[in-house]
Design a protein around this motif. Sequence first.
Motif, PDB file in Angstrom:
ATOM      1  N   SER A 167       0.889  -1.157   0.000  1.00  0.00           N
ATOM      2  CA  SER A 167       0.000   0.000   0.000  1.00  0.00           C
ATOM      3  C   SER A 167       0.925   1.204   0.000  1.00  0.00           C
ATOM      4  N   HIS A 168       1.113   1.804  -1.179  1.00  0.00           N
ATOM      5  CA  HIS A 168       2.173   2.806  -1.318  1.00  0.00           C
ATOM      6  C   HIS A 168       1.627   4.195  -1.566  1.00  0.00           C
ATOM      7  N   GLY A 169       2.428   5.189  -1.260  1.00  0.00           N
ATOM      8  CA  GLY A 169       2.090   6.581  -1.525  1.00  0.00           C
ATOM      9  C   GLY A 169       2.352   6.910  -2.988  1.00  0.00           C
TER      10      GLY A 169
ATOM     11  N   GLY B 158       4.485   8.521 -12.295  1.00  0.00           N
ATOM     12  CA  GLY B 158       3.157   9.069 -12.489  1.00  0.00           C
ATOM     13  C   GLY B 158       2.056   8.316 -11.771  1.00  0.00           C
ATOM     14  N   TRP B 159       2.391   7.629 -10.680  1.00  0.00           N
ATOM     15  CA  TRP B 159       1.390   6.835  -9.967  1.00  0.00           C
ATOM     16  C   TRP B 159       0.842   7.593  -8.770  1.00  0.00           C
ATOM     17  N   PRO B 160      -0.460   7.528  -8.580  1.00  0.00           N
ATOM     18  CA  PRO B 160      -1.040   8.005  -7.324  1.00  0.00           C
ATOM     19  C   PRO B 160      -0.842   6.952  -6.236  1.00  0.00           C
ATOM     20  N   ALA B 161      -1.252   7.270  -5.022  1.00  0.00           N
ATOM     21  CA  ALA B 161      -1.224   6.272  -3.949  1.00  0.00           C
ATOM     22  C   ALA B 161      -2.164   5.133  -4.307  1.00  0.00           C
ATOM     23  N   MET B 162      -1.738   3.896  -4.027  1.00  0.00           N
ATOM     24  CA  MET B 162      -2.584   2.724  -4.321  1.00  0.00           C
ATOM     25  C   MET B 162      -1.993   1.504  -3.632  1.00  0.00           C
ATOM     26  N   THR B 163      -2.765   0.452  -3.655  1.00  0.00           N
ATOM     27  CA  THR B 163      -2.268  -0.837  -3.180  1.00  0.00           C
ATOM     28  C   THR B 163      -2.120  -1.741  -4.386  1.00  0.00           C
ATOM     29  N   MET B 164      -0.922  -2.299  -4.563  1.00  0.00           N
ATOM     30  CA  MET B 164      -0.704  -3.138  -5.738  1.00  0.00           C
ATOM     31  C   MET B 164       0.380  -4.168  -5.461  1.00  0.00           C
ATOM     32  N   THR B 165       0.404  -5.179  -6.316  1.00  0.00           N
ATOM     33  CA  THR B 165       1.378  -6.260  -6.174  1.00  0.00           C
ATOM     34  C   THR B 165       2.514  -6.067  -7.160  1.00  0.00           C
ATOM     35  N   PHE B 166       3.732  -6.208  -6.658  1.00  0.00           N
ATOM     36  CA  PHE B 166       4.937  -6.065  -7.469  1.00  0.00           C
ATOM     37  C   PHE B 166       5.668  -7.402  -7.535  1.00  0.00           C
ATOM     38  N   ALA B 167       6.400  -7.597  -8.602  1.00  0.00           N
ATOM     39  CA  ALA B 167       7.379  -8.680  -8.637  1.00  0.00           C
ATOM     40  C   ALA B 167       8.569  -8.261  -7.779  1.00  0.00           C
TER      41      ALA B 167
HETATM   42 CU   LIG Z   1       1.028   1.330  -7.532  1.00  0.00          CU
END
Ligand SMILES: [Cu+2]
Length: 124
Positions: free
Chosen positions: A73-75, A81-90
């Motif tokens: 869950s990142h800022g 160019g990304w807003p804050a969101m929760t996402m899965t990374f490799a």
């Molecule tokens: Cu993201």
Amino acid sequence: MKPLYLTAAFAAAVLLSACGQKGATNDTAASEPNATNAAANMGNMAMPAEAKIGKGTGTVTAIDKSAGKITLSHGPIPEVGWPAMTMTFAAKPELLSSVAVGDKVAFDVTVKGTAGEVTAITKQ
Ligand SMILES: [Cu+2]
């Protein structure tokens, strides 16, 4: 993840404007005007459009070490160019040994298209 297409277009616009700013303030280009150098610089600056690198902070919400995945869950990450969101990374499994779910972390991410890979991560 739907907003990614919009943010990707926005990121491209930001990168292009950032590219222009860097060129205008480049000390070497300003003191040694040289068409060949300028062309080489533009070529180098165009590369991040293919693989963008950003730095972010956030909280670990899930780790799958065997699959090489981490969910954060990142800022906002302005570099990509990304807003804050929760996402899965490799992420390489060895990176995931140093953090746990619930940790607040700082991380580096390399983004190609809509896929992100965490290339460094440290507990804060
Ligand atoms: Cu993201």
